[in-house]
Design a protein around this motif. Structure first.
Motif, mmCIF file in Angstrom:
data_model
loop_
_atom_site.group_PDB
_atom_site.id
_atom_site.type_symbol
_atom_site.label_atom_id
_atom_site.label_comp_id
_atom_site.label_asym_id
_atom_site.label_seq_id
_atom_site.Cartn_x
_atom_site.Cartn_y
_atom_site.Cartn_z
ATOM 1 N N THR A 268 0.830 -1.205 0.000
ATOM 2 C CA THR A 268 0.000 0.000 0.000
ATOM 3 C C THR A 268 0.866 1.257 0.000
ATOM 4 N N GLY A 269 2.007 1.200 0.670
ATOM 5 C CA GLY A 269 2.908 2.349 0.678
ATOM 6 C C GLY A 269 3.441 2.666 -0.702
ATOM 7 N N ILE A 270 3.832 1.639 -1.437
ATOM 8 C CA ILE A 270 4.318 1.844 -2.806
ATOM 9 C C ILE A 270 3.206 2.459 -3.651
ATOM 10 N N GLY A 271 2.017 1.907 -3.535
ATOM 11 C CA GLY A 271 0.893 2.444 -4.303
ATOM 12 C C GLY A 271 0.583 3.880 -3.944
ATOM 13 N N ALA A 272 0.515 4.171 -2.653
ATOM 14 C CA ALA A 272 0.188 5.531 -2.208
ATOM 15 C C ALA A 272 1.268 6.523 -2.619
ATOM 16 N N LEU A 273 2.510 6.167 -2.389
ATOM 17 C CA LEU A 273 3.620 7.040 -2.747
ATOM 18 C C LEU A 273 3.667 7.275 -4.255
ATOM 19 N N GLY A 274 3.506 6.207 -5.015
ATOM 20 C CA GLY A 274 3.561 6.325 -6.469
ATOM 21 C C GLY A 274 2.424 7.142 -7.043
ATOM 22 N N VAL A 275 1.202 6.891 -6.570
ATOM 23 C CA VAL A 275 0.053 7.640 -7.084
ATOM 24 C C VAL A 275 0.165 9.117 -6.709
ATOM 25 N N ALA A 276 0.565 9.394 -5.495
ATOM 26 C CA ALA A 276 0.720 10.796 -5.079
ATOM 27 C C ALA A 276 1.806 11.493 -5.893
ATOM 28 N N THR A 277 2.914 10.802 -6.142
ATOM 29 C CA THR A 277 4.007 11.389 -6.921
ATOM 30 C C THR A 277 3.584 11.648 -8.356
ATOM 31 N N ILE A 278 2.902 10.671 -8.966
ATOM 32 C CA ILE A 278 2.412 10.864 -10.335
ATOM 33 C C ILE A 278 1.382 11.987 -10.371
ATOM 34 N N GLY A 279 0.550 12.055 -9.347
ATOM 35 C CA GLY A 279 -0.421 13.137 -9.276
ATOM 36 C C GLY A 279 0.250 14.498 -9.278
ATOM 37 N N ILE A 280 1.331 14.608 -8.546
ATOM 38 C CA ILE A 280 2.067 15.876 -8.479
ATOM 39 C C ILE A 280 2.770 16.167 -9.805
ATOM 40 N N LEU A 281 3.475 15.173 -10.343
ATOM 41 C CA LEU A 281 4.304 15.393 -11.531
ATOM 42 C C LEU A 281 3.527 15.459 -12.835
ATOM 43 N N VAL A 282 2.448 14.686 -12.936
ATOM 44 C CA VAL A 282 1.733 14.576 -14.211
ATOM 45 C C VAL A 282 0.409 15.341 -14.203
ATOM 46 N N PRO B 171 -1.648 19.466 -5.981
ATOM 47 C CA PRO B 171 -0.903 20.403 -5.123
ATOM 48 C C PRO B 171 0.335 19.765 -4.496
ATOM 49 N N VAL B 172 1.369 20.569 -4.398
ATOM 50 C CA VAL B 172 2.594 20.144 -3.724
ATOM 51 C C VAL B 172 2.902 21.173 -2.641
ATOM 52 N N THR B 173 2.996 20.663 -1.426
ATOM 53 C CA THR B 173 3.332 21.528 -0.296
ATOM 54 C C THR B 173 4.468 20.875 0.476
ATOM 55 N N HIS B 174 5.074 21.636 1.343
ATOM 56 C CA HIS B 174 6.155 21.092 2.156
ATOM 57 C C HIS B 174 5.646 19.937 3.027
ATOM 58 N N LEU B 175 4.464 20.098 3.594
ATOM 59 C CA LEU B 175 3.928 19.024 4.442
ATOM 60 C C LEU B 175 3.604 17.775 3.634
ATOM 61 N N ARG B 176 3.075 17.948 2.439
ATOM 62 C CA ARG B 176 2.782 16.783 1.598
ATOM 63 C C ARG B 176 4.068 16.024 1.272
ATOM 64 N N ILE B 177 5.110 16.741 0.909
ATOM 65 C CA ILE B 177 6.400 16.115 0.614
ATOM 66 C C ILE B 177 6.945 15.422 1.862
ATOM 67 N N LEU B 178 6.814 16.056 3.005
ATOM 68 C CA LEU B 178 7.279 15.458 4.255
ATOM 69 C C LEU B 178 6.579 14.128 4.510
ATOM 70 N N LEU C 208 4.967 12.185 2.396
ATOM 71 C CA LEU C 208 5.340 11.196 1.381
ATOM 72 C C LEU C 208 6.729 10.636 1.685
ATOM 73 N N ALA C 209 7.627 11.480 2.146
ATOM 74 C CA ALA C 209 8.969 11.010 2.538
ATOM 75 C C ALA C 209 8.865 10.040 3.713
ATOM 76 N N LEU C 210 7.961 10.298 4.630
ATOM 77 C CA LEU C 210 7.777 9.375 5.758
ATOM 78 C C LEU C 210 7.264 8.012 5.290
ATOM 79 N N ILE C 211 6.388 8.012 4.288
ATOM 80 C CA ILE C 211 5.944 6.730 3.721
ATOM 81 C C ILE C 211 7.139 5.987 3.132
ATOM 82 N N LEU C 212 7.976 6.694 2.373
ATOM 83 C CA LEU C 212 9.171 6.077 1.791
ATOM 84 C C LEU C 212 10.095 5.535 2.872
ATOM 85 N N ILE C 213 10.299 6.304 3.915
ATOM 86 C CA ILE C 213 11.149 5.852 5.030
ATOM 87 C C ILE C 213 10.543 4.602 5.666
#
Length: 112
Positions: A68-82, A86-93, A95-100
């Motif tokens: 689920t982490g891979i899916g959530a991180l990937g979908v959120a990243t694609i949502g931001i890039l493609v 919205p991209v905010t500092h907290l959103r990036i934080l 998402l980084a915690l999911i990756l960690i």
């Protein structure tokens, strides 16, 4: 064990397939061609099958959290890039915690 039979490889592939069906649920319209709907269903089936096979060798909680982490991180990243979501500092934080969390679960699993 070959890389295609490694449960972690299968889990990552399953997470990538999860990204496919989740994005399909969001962006494939109801009047889309049949093959787009079929692709979403195929990604859903592949995602579940790969998770199921990976869970044969990995702890269920670890496998499910990573999948689920891979899916959530990937979908959120694609949502931001493609899709210009919205991209905010907290959103990036967060998402980084999911990756960690994904990396940490892999590191403490004891599986190769």
């Amino acid at each position: 064990m070959g890389w295609l039979t490694n449960p972690w490889t299968l889990l990552v592939l399953g997470g990538i397939c999860e990204m496919g069906w989740a994005l399909g649920f969001k962006y494939v319209r109801s009047d889309a061609p049949w093959w787009q709907h079929a692709a979403v269903l195929a990604a859903l089936a592949a995602s579940m099958a790969l998770l199921w096979v990976a869970m044969k060798s990995l702890p269920a909680g670890t496998a499910y959290a990573v999948w689920t982490g891979i899916g959530a991180l990937g979908v959120a990243t694609i949502g931001i890039l493609v899709f210009n979501e919205p991209v905010t500092h907290l959103r990036i934080l967060f998402l980084a915690l999911i990756l960690i969390g994904i990396i940490g679960l892999k590191a403490v699993s004891g599986e190769t």
